[in-house]
Design a protein around this motif. Structure first.
Motif, mmCIF file in Angstrom:
data_model
loop_
_atom_site.group_PDB
_atom_site.id
_atom_site.type_symbol
_atom_site.label_atom_id
_atom_site.label_comp_id
_atom_site.label_asym_id
_atom_site.label_seq_id
_atom_site.Cartn_x
_atom_site.Cartn_y
_atom_site.Cartn_z
ATOM 1 N N HIS A 86 28.077 133.560 98.631
ATOM 2 C CA HIS A 86 28.737 134.617 97.842
ATOM 3 C C HIS A 86 28.091 134.727 96.459
ATOM 4 C CE1 HIS A 86 31.974 136.260 100.215
ATOM 5 N NE2 HIS A 86 32.430 135.053 100.553
ATOM 6 N N HIS A 87 27.796 133.596 95.882
ATOM 7 C CA HIS A 87 27.209 133.560 94.544
ATOM 8 C C HIS A 87 25.835 134.238 94.535
ATOM 9 C CE1 HIS A 87 27.910 131.574 90.627
ATOM 10 N NE2 HIS A 87 26.610 131.721 90.500
ATOM 11 N N ALA A 140 26.192 137.975 95.004
ATOM 12 C CA ALA A 140 26.679 138.619 93.777
ATOM 13 C C ALA A 140 25.554 138.757 92.749
ATOM 14 C CB ALA A 140 27.838 137.806 93.195
ATOM 15 N N LYS A 160 23.341 141.573 93.796
ATOM 16 C CA LYS A 160 24.012 142.856 93.546
ATOM 17 C C LYS A 160 23.993 143.192 92.057
ATOM 18 C CE LYS A 160 28.191 145.412 94.735
ATOM 19 N NZ LYS A 160 29.533 145.356 95.310
ATOM 20 N N SER A 161 24.160 142.176 91.243
ATOM 21 C CA SER A 161 24.221 142.395 89.795
ATOM 22 C C SER A 161 22.850 142.720 89.194
ATOM 23 C CB SER A 161 24.793 141.134 89.137
ATOM 24 O OG SER A 161 24.434 141.054 87.790
ATOM 25 N N THR A 214 24.146 140.622 104.101
ATOM 26 C CA THR A 214 25.422 140.027 103.698
ATOM 27 C C THR A 214 26.165 139.399 104.877
ATOM 28 O OG1 THR A 214 25.603 141.652 101.929
ATOM 29 C CG2 THR A 214 27.633 140.524 102.576
#
Lengths: 65, 468
Positions: B30-31, B34, B37-38, B51
């Motif tokens: 998840h990290h 993220a 995505k960021s 994903t």
């Protein structure tokens, strides 16, 4: 442009070879292609004089490190 | 992804935490997702993010740990691969628009499978130069991959996404391929470690080819121990890869603490001591002085080796794409297209003279390596150019930026030597040094790199900005 329209030997060779290979090349691409080909041929020619590669024991050596 | 502390964690640290139950693989995945995505809208290192697969695989790792099993040395480590590696269910783009018409791969490439079997979690595929033919990753179809140290600059290529994704901290480890320098050049420009093992040491099955007699699979990572653990998992004979070498596997990770010991070290001169901006050569001299290296290594005719590598690359590469060059040349990236078309027109005699020269050069290199175990050479002639920059000035001469980036890497991969590029900071933008050894001596390279890292003579060049 037809092959006979240029005096540059690399250009003439490239157009004839492309024709024989069945490659259809846009007129606008030729200057770049001929420039790249000229560099490759010059680099290959620079190898002819080097070392003791001839006569080769194996005319098409398979590379292993 | 930082997870803990103020710097992104390396793969070994993540795997230790996951195996010990201090961190769940699912949380790590998840990290990473993220962070991508960021930050990746700005960097453009990924061409696809997986994903669903990542979370499923990470969940399996967590289940196996809960069941008391050891999922492997890379337990829960997120990784990504240059998009010329087959990934089951995904189209293998190889940076091209043409391949986008292909059917999805039915299985993972061997290298991808070996990493996932060791517990690593695949999170996506990465940007690259079209068909790996370039050193800047300025891809006209998918956009340029940007350097996390300065997004106006190239990440290097052709494995640009592989280097940028590690430098940005999205994932700690990636796979790339190296034909003429395509792992070492971007690793250097982005300030991360890059390992190109000996030709044939890691299976290429399921990897879209560029130039078969020069293609290698390589690894990019944040630390030397990550390179070692990943190399240990990856290498080994594959009977279904025709160039895979049948040699015993060795464990390099447990040799990293041996120090330099009796290794004979040298520093390259001649061709490798000129042709770069002063800083690119200075990093080698500084490292050599710090290690007390006085032995000089001369590779005769390294410039001609680069020439021969160019000829072989153009010829073999163009032959792979001859049908598409005949039928849909307009769908290639223009830079790739013109070089492939030129390669298709090179006479066979030129190709053969280049291969014969290669045999001669290999003998010369082996002679030079008889008196030294590892030698140093510069990695790139300058730091990362601006995106769109076509020329650079070196020694008062104008050079073409894109091909010239490989001037120090091409003569070495040309004869299949193992090479490890170590990143060096302190010059504004990252630079690097190549560590070079005789075939199959990756363990010696990793020992030297570990010692350099320990003495802080090299190390991942941290990006000022973090994406989490």
């Amino acid at each position: 442009m037809r092959p006979s329209d240029t005096e540059d030997p690399v250009d003439r060779y490239a157009r004839a070879a492309a024709l024989a290979a069945g490659l259809t090349i846009d007129d606008t691409w030729w200057p770049s292609i001929v420039r790249h080909l000229g560099v490759l041929l010059a680099r290959a020619a620079s190898l002819e004089a080097q070392g003791d590669p001839t006569p080769p024991a194996d005319p098409a050596p398979v590379f292993t490190p | 992804m930082t997870l803990t502390g103020d710097r992104p964690a390396d793969a070994v640290a993540i795997a230790d935490d996951v195996r010990a139950g201090r961190m769940a693989a699912t949380d790590v995945a998840h990290h990473a997702l993220a962070a991508i995505k960021s930050g990746d809208a700005e960097i453009n290192s990924f061409t696809s993010v997986l994903t669903e697969r990542a979370l499923l695989d990470a969940g399996r790792i967590d289940e196996s740990i809960a069941a008391g099993q050891n999922p492997g040395p890379l337990a829960g480590v997120p990784f990504a691969v240059k998009n010329l590696f087959d990934v089951a269910g995904e189209v293998t783009l190889a940076g091209s628009r043409i391949n986008a018409d292909d059917t999805p791969a039915t299985a993972d490439a061997v290298a991808v499978a070996r990493l996932t079997d060791a517990g690593a979690v695949l999170v996506g595929s990465l940007n690259m130069d079209e068909y790996a033919y370039g050193f800047t990753n300025e891809n006209s179809h998918y956009g340029p991959c940007r350097n996390p140290h300065d997004p106006d600059r190239v990440a290097g290529g052709s494995s640009g996404g592989s280097a940028a994704a590690v430098a940005a901290g999205f994932v700690p480890v990636t796979l790339g391929s190296d034909t003429n320098g395509s792992v070492r050049v971007p690793a250097t420009l982005c300030g991360v470690f890059g390992l190109k093992p000996t030709y044939g040491r890691i299976s290429r099955r399921g990897v879209f080819p560029f130039c078969p007699s020069l293609d290698h699979v390589g690894v990019l990572a944040r630390s030397v121990r990550d390179l070692a653990v990943t190399f240990d998992v990856l290498h080994g004979h594959d009977p279904d890869d025709p160039v895979s070498v049948d040699r015993p596997r060795e464990v390099t990770a447990d040799q990293l603490d041996r120090g330099l010991g009796d290794l004979r070290l040298g520093v390259s001169d001649g061709y490798f001591a000129r042709g770069g901006v002063p800083e690119a050569l200075e990093v080698v001299a500084v490292m050599a002085e710090a290690l007390g290296i006085h032995r000089r290594v001369t590779l005769a005719e390294a410039g001609r080796a680069r020439s021969a590598a160019m000829v072989i690359t153009a010829c073999e590469g163009s032959q792979l794409h001859l049908d598409d060059l005949r039928d849909r040349a307009g769908d290639f990236d223009p830079m790739t297209r013109d070089r492939f078309l030129a390669g298709a027109l090179v006479p066979a005699s030129a190709y053969l003279v280049a291969q014969r020269f290669r045999q001669w050069f290999r003998a010369e290199v082996n002679r030079a390596l008889a008196s030294v175990d590892v030698f140093l050479a510069p990695a790139t002639p300058f730091t990362a150019p601006l995106i769109g920059q076509r020329e650079a000035i070196v020694d008062g001469e104008t050079v073409l930026t894109q091909p010239y980036l490989g001037c120090y890497t091409q003569p070495l991969s040309f004869v299949g030597l193992p090479v490890l590029s170590v990143p060096v900071g302190g010059y504004g933008l990252p630079l690097g040094v190549q560590l070079v050894a005789a075939p199959y001596r990756e363990a010696a390279l990793l020992r030297v790199a570990a010692e350099l890292e320990r003495r802080r003579l090299c190390g991942v060049v941290e990006v000022a900005r973090q994406w989490t």
